[in-house]
Design a protein around this motif. Sequence first.
Motif, short mmCIF file in Angstrom:
data_model
loop_
_atom_site.label_atom_id
_atom_site.label_comp_id
_atom_site.label_asym_id
_atom_site.label_seq_id
_atom_site.Cartn_x
_atom_site.Cartn_y
_atom_site.Cartn_z
N SER A 1 38.02 34.72 40.97
CA SER A 1 39.04 35.75 40.78
C SER A 1 40.45 35.16 40.84
O SER A 1 40.77 34.37 41.73
N ALA A 15 33.47 35.86 43.02
CA ALA A 15 34.59 36.05 43.94
C ALA A 15 35.51 34.83 43.93
O ALA A 15 36.74 34.95 43.90
N HIS A 33 42.90 36.76 41.76
CA HIS A 33 43.57 37.38 42.90
C HIS A 33 43.18 36.73 44.23
O HIS A 33 43.63 37.17 45.29
N LEU A 34 42.33 35.71 44.18
CA LEU A 34 41.91 35.01 45.39
C LEU A 34 42.76 33.77 45.59
O LEU A 34 42.87 32.93 44.69
N MET A 74 44.59 36.87 49.59
CA MET A 74 43.18 37.13 49.81
C MET A 74 42.40 35.81 49.88
O MET A 74 42.60 34.89 49.10
N TYR A 75 41.47 35.79 50.85
CA TYR A 75 40.59 34.65 51.06
C TYR A 75 39.15 35.18 51.11
O TYR A 75 38.93 36.37 51.37
N ALA A 76 38.18 34.30 50.88
CA ALA A 76 36.79 34.73 50.89
C ALA A 76 35.89 33.59 51.31
O ALA A 76 36.13 32.42 50.98
N ILE A 136 38.83 41.96 46.82
CA ILE A 136 39.82 40.94 46.48
C ILE A 136 40.84 41.50 45.48
O ILE A 136 42.05 41.31 45.63
N GLY A 139 44.56 42.19 46.49
CA GLY A 139 45.28 41.12 45.81
C GLY A 139 46.25 41.62 44.77
O GLY A 139 47.33 41.05 44.58
#
Length: 418
Positions: free
Chosen positions: A57, A54, A59-60, A43-45, A33, A37
Motif C-alpha cells: 500500500s 498491506a 499509504h503504508l 501507518m505501520y504494519a 491502512i 493513511g
Amino acid sequence: MPSGVPFDLDREVPGLIVKFGDYPLHHGGVGAIRSLGRLGVPMYAITEDRYTPAAASRHLRQAFVWPTTGTERPERLVEGLLRVGRRIGRPTVLIPTDEEAAVLIAEHQAELADRFLFPGVDAGLPRRLASKQGLHELCLEHGIPSPESACPESYEEIEDFAAKAAFPLVAKNCEAFVRRSRPAVSGTTRIATRDGLLALARGWGEHPGVILQEYLPREDAEDWIVHAYFDADSTPLAMFTGVKVRSWPPHAGMTANAYVVDNPELADIAARFIKQIGFSGVVDLDLRFDRRDGRYKLLDFNPRMGAQFRLFESESGIDVVRAMHLDLTGRTVPEGEQLAGRRYIVENIDLPALLAYRRSGYTTPHAPAHASGTELAWLAADDLRPFFTMLARFVRPGVKHMYQLWRTNRRSARATAG
C-alpha cells in the motif's frame, strides 16, 4: 486536513496493524491502512513478508516483516511488539486484526502501555468473548439471546447429548485460537444426524473442545452485523448496523458481500450488552435474526476490528478505526448518522460465494432500494498495488484453496448426512 472531513486526527500519533499468524490476504488490514493513511496518519504494519497487499500500500510508511504462527509464547510476542515500538520511536495506536492480537494486548497491558495506545479493558474479557463457550456463558448471565448450546467434555457426554438433541445442529471450536493448531472442526460444521455427530466426535479426542449449537435454518433467519467503537465508559462513540448478504465458505465464513441497513433495535441490544460487560474498544458482532421467535441471537463477538469495517462510515466521515484513533489521542469523535445504502464487496471471494448462494436458493431481505456507494475491499483508484498484489498471490493458490474448501464441505456434508 483533507477537504470534506470535519475532524482533525493527531498526525503525530502513528497506527500499527498487529496481526499474528499466516494469512497475508487480509483486506481489513489494508482498509485500516487506507482509512488513517489517507488522512495523514503515519501507518505501520506487521506482515508475513514484504510482498503482502498491506506491505504494497502506498499509504503504508513501513512494513515490519515478522512471520508468526499465533501459537508462540506470549512473552515472545510481547517482546516482538515492544521491539517494533522502539523502531517506530513514538507512542502508537495498536490496531489488532485477529483475536490472538486482541487478547495478547489485553492480557499484557502493563508491559505495552509505555510504548502503545489501546483501549483499557478487563484483562480476561477479550479472551472470554472470543471463546464460543465464554460468549455463550456471558449471554446467559446478561439475558442476551443466543443459540441453544452445549459444551460436552467427553465422548460419553456427546453420546448423552446426541440422544436428546434436535438435528440438524452445528459444531464449532470452543476457542478461537485452536484454528492455529489442531481444530476439532473446520469452522462452522452443520451436522444432520445423530450418527453423523457420533462419527465426527470419535476423532475429537479425549477433550473434544467443541460447542454444539442449535441450527438456525437459513430460510427462517437473517444474518446481521454490528461494528462499533466504545470508549472507556463503554459508551458507543460510533455504531453501525448492516446485513451480511454472502460469506465464504457459504453461510459460515468471512463476509464476502454486505450492505448497510439502519437497525436501531439491534444497535440498542449491542450497546446494552457491551455496557453490561464493561467492554472498551472496537467490536465486530455477528447476529442471526430468528424469524420463528423474533429474536436476534448473538453468534460471534470479535473484540477487534472486523475485516469488512470499511462498509460503515458516518456522515461525519467516521469509521470504527478513525473513532478509536481520535478517542485514544484525546480528540472528540464527531457524531453523525451512518451513510445508508452503502455496499461492501470482497472481490476475490464474492464470485464463488454468489454461485454457491444461487444454487442454494438463498435470498437476503432488506436490500437498499438505491445503493449510495460501493466499497471494494481491494481495488482503490488511489492505491492500486494491494489489488494487483492480491491477484498475484490469490489466483493460483487461492483457487486451489477454494477447491479444497469445496471438497471438504462436500465430504463433511456426506458424512454428517449419515
